[in-house]
Design an enzyme around this catalytic site. Structure first.
Site, PDB file in Angstrom:
ATOM      1  CG  ASP A   1      11.509   4.536  -2.670  1.00 53.51           C
ATOM      2  OD1 ASP A   1      11.016   3.435  -2.372  1.00 53.51           O
ATOM      3  OD2 ASP A   1      10.838   5.467  -3.139  1.00 53.51           O
TER       4      ASP A   1
ATOM      5  CD1 TRP B   1      -1.517   2.461   1.409  1.00 53.39           C
ATOM      6  CD2 TRP B   1      -3.244   1.063   1.635  1.00 53.39           C
ATOM      7  NE1 TRP B   1      -2.620   3.218   1.614  1.00 53.39           N
ATOM      8  CE2 TRP B   1      -3.703   2.393   1.757  1.00 53.39           C
ATOM      9  CE3 TRP B   1      -4.162   0.029   1.748  1.00 53.39           C
ATOM     10  CZ2 TRP B   1      -5.032   2.703   2.008  1.00 53.39           C
ATOM     11  CZ3 TRP B   1      -5.488   0.345   1.993  1.00 53.39           C
ATOM     12  CH2 TRP B   1      -5.922   1.673   2.118  1.00 53.39           C
ATOM     13  CG  ASP B   2       3.969   3.506  -2.685  1.00 55.92           C
ATOM     14  OD1 ASP B   2       4.303   4.256  -1.750  1.00 55.92           O
ATOM     15  OD2 ASP B   2       4.721   3.232  -3.640  1.00 55.92           O
TER      16      ASP B   2
END
Ligand code: GLA
Length: 757
Positions: free
Chosen positions: A546, A475-476
Site C-alpha cells: 500500500d 481480491w483483497d
C-alpha cells in the site's frame, strides 16, 4: 535427472548445475549428504559418518538416541533422540509422541503430479523428474512420502510431503513441515525478508551463531511482518559471488522457517506449516498433504538465486491466460477518490485515462452495500445503485465504449458487523465459544473452513462477475486471522481450521480461474501481506504494497524482486505529496519505479497538472514498448539504495542478451561530486551495444544515455553528445562501466535502453 545408486543406496537429484544427494544407512535411515554444485559421482555414502565414534570413548559405537542427535536425517522426527527442530510431530490415541521413520520403498518417474488442493509448481512438458520415497513407522503404521522434483531447465528442486495413516487407529499430526536441509559450512548468515504493513520484504542478514534464527507467521496469512523465505548465505556473499541455499514456501498461511547451528557446527534449516495452532486428526486410510518448498542453490551469489526463482515462477508456477501476456495498464480509483465516487466521477477519470494510453479502469473499495467508509457492508456484494446507477453493466458498457476494460475490487473472505450477511449469519465468522471475536478494520473473518460458507462466497463472486463485462478482479484480504475457532468442527479438529481456511481460499480461486479463464486476477492483502508463491499460482500478479511512494517502493520492490519476477509485482504511479509519506517526487521518477512492475496509475487523473498529464502517454508507451523485457528479462541488481543510501540501480536483460533496460534512481543529490560509474551486467561481452536514454515524458529515446543532460554532464558521461550514437562493447559496459551523469535534485530517475547493434 534422478538416479538411485543401488549398490551404495544413494539417491542423487541433478538439475543443470546442481546436485542434491542423500543416502540410506544400513538401518535404512535416510541421511542428507550434499547440496551444491553438480557432481557426477554417486559414491558419497562415506560422508554420512556412519562409523564415527562419539567423543567420550566410553562406548564403542554410537547408540541410537545419541546418534539421532547428530545424524543429518533427511526428514527428522521428534521424540526419539534428535533434540534439534524436527519436521514431523504426532500424538497417538495413547497420548504418545515418538515416531521413527525408515526407508520403505521409492519410485522415480518423469514429470510431476499436482498436490491435492494446494498450489504447486508444474511442468506441462513433463520434462522434470520426481522421486517419491516412502518412509514407514512400524509402531503406528504411519507412512510419510517425501516427494522431490528435479527440474531440467532451472536449478530448482522442490519438495513436499504427504502423510498416510496406514495404521488402524486415528492419529493426530501436530506438525508436518515440508523440507529440511543440512549444510556443513562455516561462517553462514541467514537472509530473511521481514517487514510491516507498507514496509514489506526488507532484506535482512544475520550471522548464524549457535542456536537458531526463526522467521514465522501465526497471523493466518504469510504476512507483511515475515516472509515464507529463508536463505543461508556465506558471509562474503554478494550479488555475484558466494554460496546461497534458499527455501521459499508455496503457501499463504502460517509458516515456520528456522535455521539452527548445533553443537557440532552442523546447520539445519527447516520450513513448513507452523506447528502452532496446528493439529490435524488423521483417520485410518486418510492422507494429509503438506505444501511445497522450493529449494535453490547458487554458487554465484544472490543474483543467480534471484534469476533461478524468477525463471521457475515464470515458467512453472504462474498459470493461465495472462501468464505470458502483457497486462493492461490500469487506473485504480482508490487513492484517487477513496470511498467518495460515483459513475460520473469514474467515467471522468476513464475518459482522460483512455486518451493517454491507459487500458483499464479498476473500481476499488466502496461500490457495494451502503459502504462509504471502512465500517460497513463487506459481505453484501450488491452494487450500491445510488453511487453506480445501472450497476456494473452500465459502467462496463460506458468504459468499454472508451476502448477500456473494467475491473473491480472484492474482499470475499470478510464480513462487516454492519451487513445483512452478518445479521443473518453471525455464526459464519471465525469465533470461539463464549468469546466475542475481535474486529480489525471493523471486520470479521468468514469461517471458510465451513463448506457452506465457502459455497456462499463463491456464489456471490460468480453473481457479481456474471452481471457485467468485468475483466479484472483485485481480491483483497485486509486483516489477520484471530479468534480461530469454528462453531461446527468437533473439539479435536479445531486445530485444523487455519489450514482448512487456506485450502478453502485456494479452492475458491481455483474455481474462479476455471469458470472465468480470461479474468485477470490480482491478489492483495492490505498491500503485500499475502505476496507469496501460493497466491501466484492463482493470480499472475499481486499488489506489492500500500506504500506507493516511489522512494519507499525502491526497497520494498528490491526485496520482492529478490524472489519474484517483475511481471507479477503490482506497482502504480500515485499522486504527490504521497498520501503515506508526504514526499514529493517527480512524476517521471514515479513512472520509472512503477515500470519495474505491472504498471498502472492510482490517482485522480482529472486533477493532475497539464505537465503531469502530458507525461502519461510517454509512460504508457514506454511500458508497452519495454513490457517484453520487464516481463521476461533476466534481472540484475546493480546497486541498492537500502545499502548505499544514495542511489538505486537494476536492469533487465533479454534472454538472448540483445536488449536491456536499466533503471537508475539518484535518491539523494550531492554537491561537488563526480558522475557515478555503473557496471552493467548480463550482457554479451563480445557484442556491441548502443545505450540510449529513455525520456518517459516524450515517449522517445534520446540518442544516447547522456544526451538528455546538459553538455557538461553529457561529457562527464563519456557518451559523447552530438557525435552520433556510440558503440559500446558488452565487456566494456560490464567490466569498465558507464558514467551516469550527475543530475540536479533528489529523487531523479533515468532509464537506459541498451540494444545490440
Ligand atoms: C487495502 C488495499 C488497498 C485498497 C484498500 C481498500 O488496503 O491494499 O489497495 O484496495 O484495501 O479498502
Amino acid at each position: 535427472m534422478i538416479h538411485y545408486d543401488e549398490a551404495h543406496h544413494i539417491f542423487k537429484l541433478d538439475t543443470p548445475n546442481t546436485s542434491y544427494v542423500f543416502g540410506l544407512t544400513d538401518e535404512s535411515y535416510p541421511g542428507q549428504i550434499y547440496y551444491g554444485r553438480k557432481i557426477e559421482d554417486t559414491d558419497l555414502g562415506y560422508l554420512l559418518r556412519e562409523d564415527e565414534r562419539p567423543q567420550p570413548p566410553s562406548v564403542l559405537r554410537r547408540e541410537k538416541a545419541g546418534y539421532f542427535d547428530f545424524y543429518p536425517m533427511e526428514y527428522p522426527t521428534g521424540g526419539i533422540g534428535d533434540a534439534r527442530e524436527s519436521c514431523i510431530g504426532i500424538r497417538t490415541m495413547d497420548g504418545q509422541e515418538g515416531l521413527e521413520l525408515r526407508y520403505g520403498s521409492h519410485q522415480i518417474y518423469a514429470g510431476k503430479k499436482p498436490l491435492e488442493g494446494l498450489p504447486a509448481t508444474w511442468d506441462e512438458n513433463q520434462s522434470c523428474s520426481t522421486l517419491e520415497m516412502v518412509l514407514e513407522d512400524e509402531v503406528t503404521g504411519l507412512r510419510v512420502i517425501l516427494s522431490y522434483t528435479a527440474f531440467e531447465d532451472v536449478d530448482v528442486i522442490t519438495r513436499s510431503v504427504r502423510v498416510e495413516n496406514a495404521g488402524d487407529r486415528s492419529i493426530y499430526l501436530t506438525k508436518v513441515l515440508s523440507a529440511c536441509l543440512h549444510v556443513e559450512q562455516e561462517h553462514l548468515e541467514v537472509l530473511t525478508l521481514p517487514g510491516s504493513w507498507s514496509r514489506e520484504r526488507q532484506i535482512q542478514r544475520q550471522k548464524l551463531g549457535y542456536g537458531s534464527i526463526v522467521t514465522e507467521s501465526i497471523r493466518g496469512i504469510s504476512s507483511h511482518q515475515d516472509h515464507p523465505f529463508m536463505a543461508l548465505v556465506t558471509e562474503n556473499c554478494t550479488q555475484t559471488t558466494g554460496d546461497v541455499y534458499a527455501m521459499n514456501f508455496v503457501y499463504s498461511g502460517n509458516f515456520l522457517a528456522k535455521a539452527m547451528r548445533d553443537q557440532f557446527d552442523q546447520i539445519r534449516m527447516v520450513m513448513g506449516i507452523h506447528p502452532d495452532r496446528f493439529c490435524w486428526k488423521l483417520e485410518p486410510g486418510e492422507t494429509f498433504w503438506a505444501p511445497e518448498v522450493v529449494m535453490v542453490y547458487s554458487d554465484e551469489g544472490l543474483g543467480k538465486m534471484t534469476r533461478t526463482f524468477h525463471s521457475l515462477y515464470r515458467r512453472h508456477l504462474i498459470r493461465g491466460y495472462w501468464k505470458d501476456r502483457r497486462r493492461p495498464v490500469l487506473i485504480n480509483n482508490w487513492e484517487a477518490t477513496y470511498f467518495d465516487f460515483d459513475t460520473e466521477k469514474l467515467l471522468a477519470i476513464a475518459r482522460e485515462a483512455a486518451e493517454r494510453g491507459i487500458e483499464m479502469l479498476v473500481v476499488d473499495d466502496g461500490w457495494f452495500g451502503h459502504r462509504s467508509n471502512d465500517d460497513s457492508s463487506l459481505g453484501d456484494w450488491q452494487v450500491n445503485e445510488s453511487k453506480l446507477p445501472g450497476g456494473f453493466a452500465y459502467l462496463a458498457q460506458e468504459v468499454n465504449k472508451l476502448g477500456m476494460k473494467l475491473g473491480i475490487w472484492l474482499e470475499p473472505e470478510m464480513v462487516s458487523e454492519d451487513s445483512d450477511l452478518y445479521r443473518a449469519h453471525p455464526d459464519w465468522v471465525l469465533r470461539m465459544n463464549g468469546r466475542e471475536p475481535g474486529q480489525a478494520r471493523a471486520q470479521y473473518v468468514l469461517d471458510l473452513s465451513r463448506p457452506e460458507v465457502a459455497e456462499y462466497v463463491y456464489g456471490m463472486i460468480r453473481d457479481v462477475l456474471s452481471s457485467a463485462n468485468i475483466e479484472y478482479v483485485k481480491w483483497d484480504m485486509n486483516r489477520l486471522l484471530s479468534d480461530v475457532g469454528s462453531l461446527t468442527l468437533p473439539s479435536d479438529r479445531q486445530g485444523e481450521i487455519l489450514h482448512r481456511y487456506m485450502l478453502a481460499v485456494y479452492g475458491l480461486q481455483e474455481r474462479l480461474t476455471k469458470d472465468f479463464p480470461q479474468l485477470l486476477l490480482e491478489n492483495c492483502c492490505s498491500g503485500g501481506g499475502r505476496f507469496d508463491p501460493g497466491m501466484l499460482y492463482y493470480s499472475p500478479q499481486i499488489w506489492c504494497s500500500d506504500d506507493t511512494d516511489a522512494i519507499e517502493r525502491l526497497s520494498i520492490q528490491e526485496g520482492t524482486q529478490l524472489l519474484y519476477p517483475l511481471s507479477c509485482i503490482g506497482a502504480h504511479v500515485s499522486i504527490c505529496p504521497n498520501h503515506g509519506t508526504g514526499r514529493v517526487t517527480p512524476f517521471e521518477t514515479r513512472g520509472a519505479v512503477a515500470l519495474s512492475g505491472t504498471f498502472g496509475y492510482e490517482l485522480d487523473i482529472t486533477r493532475l497538472s497539464d505537465e503531469e498529464k502530458n507525461q502519461i502517454p510517454g509512460q504508457t508507451a514506454a511500458y508497452k514498448k519495454y513490457s517484453h523485457l520487464i516481463r521476461n528479462g533476466e534481472y540484475y541488481r546493480i546497486a541498492s539504495w537500502r545499502e548505499n543510501h544514495l542511489y538505486d540501480c537494476f536492469m533487465v536483460v533479454s534472454e538472448d542478451r540483445t536488449e536491456a533496460l536499466c533503471t537508475y534512481v539518484q535518491v539523494l543529490s550531492q554537491i561537488n561530486y563526480k558522475s557515478r560509474r555503473i557496471r552493467l551486467q548480463g550482457l554479451d561481452p563480445d557484442a556491441f551495444y548502443s545505450v540510449t536514454g529513455v525520456t518517459l515524458a516524450e515517449t522517445s529515446e534520446t540518442e544516447d544515455a547522456a544526451a538528455a543532460e546538459s553538455s557538461e554532464n553529457a561529457a562527464a558521461a563519456g557518451c559523447g553528445n552530438n557525435a552520433g550514437p556510440k558503440r559500446y562493447q558488452g565487456a566494456a559496459l560490464m567490466y569498465a562501466g558507464i558514467l551516469m551523469p550527475r543530475v540536479m535534485g533528489d529523487f531523479q530517475a533515468r532509464l537506459l535502453h541498451i540494444m545490440k547493434i
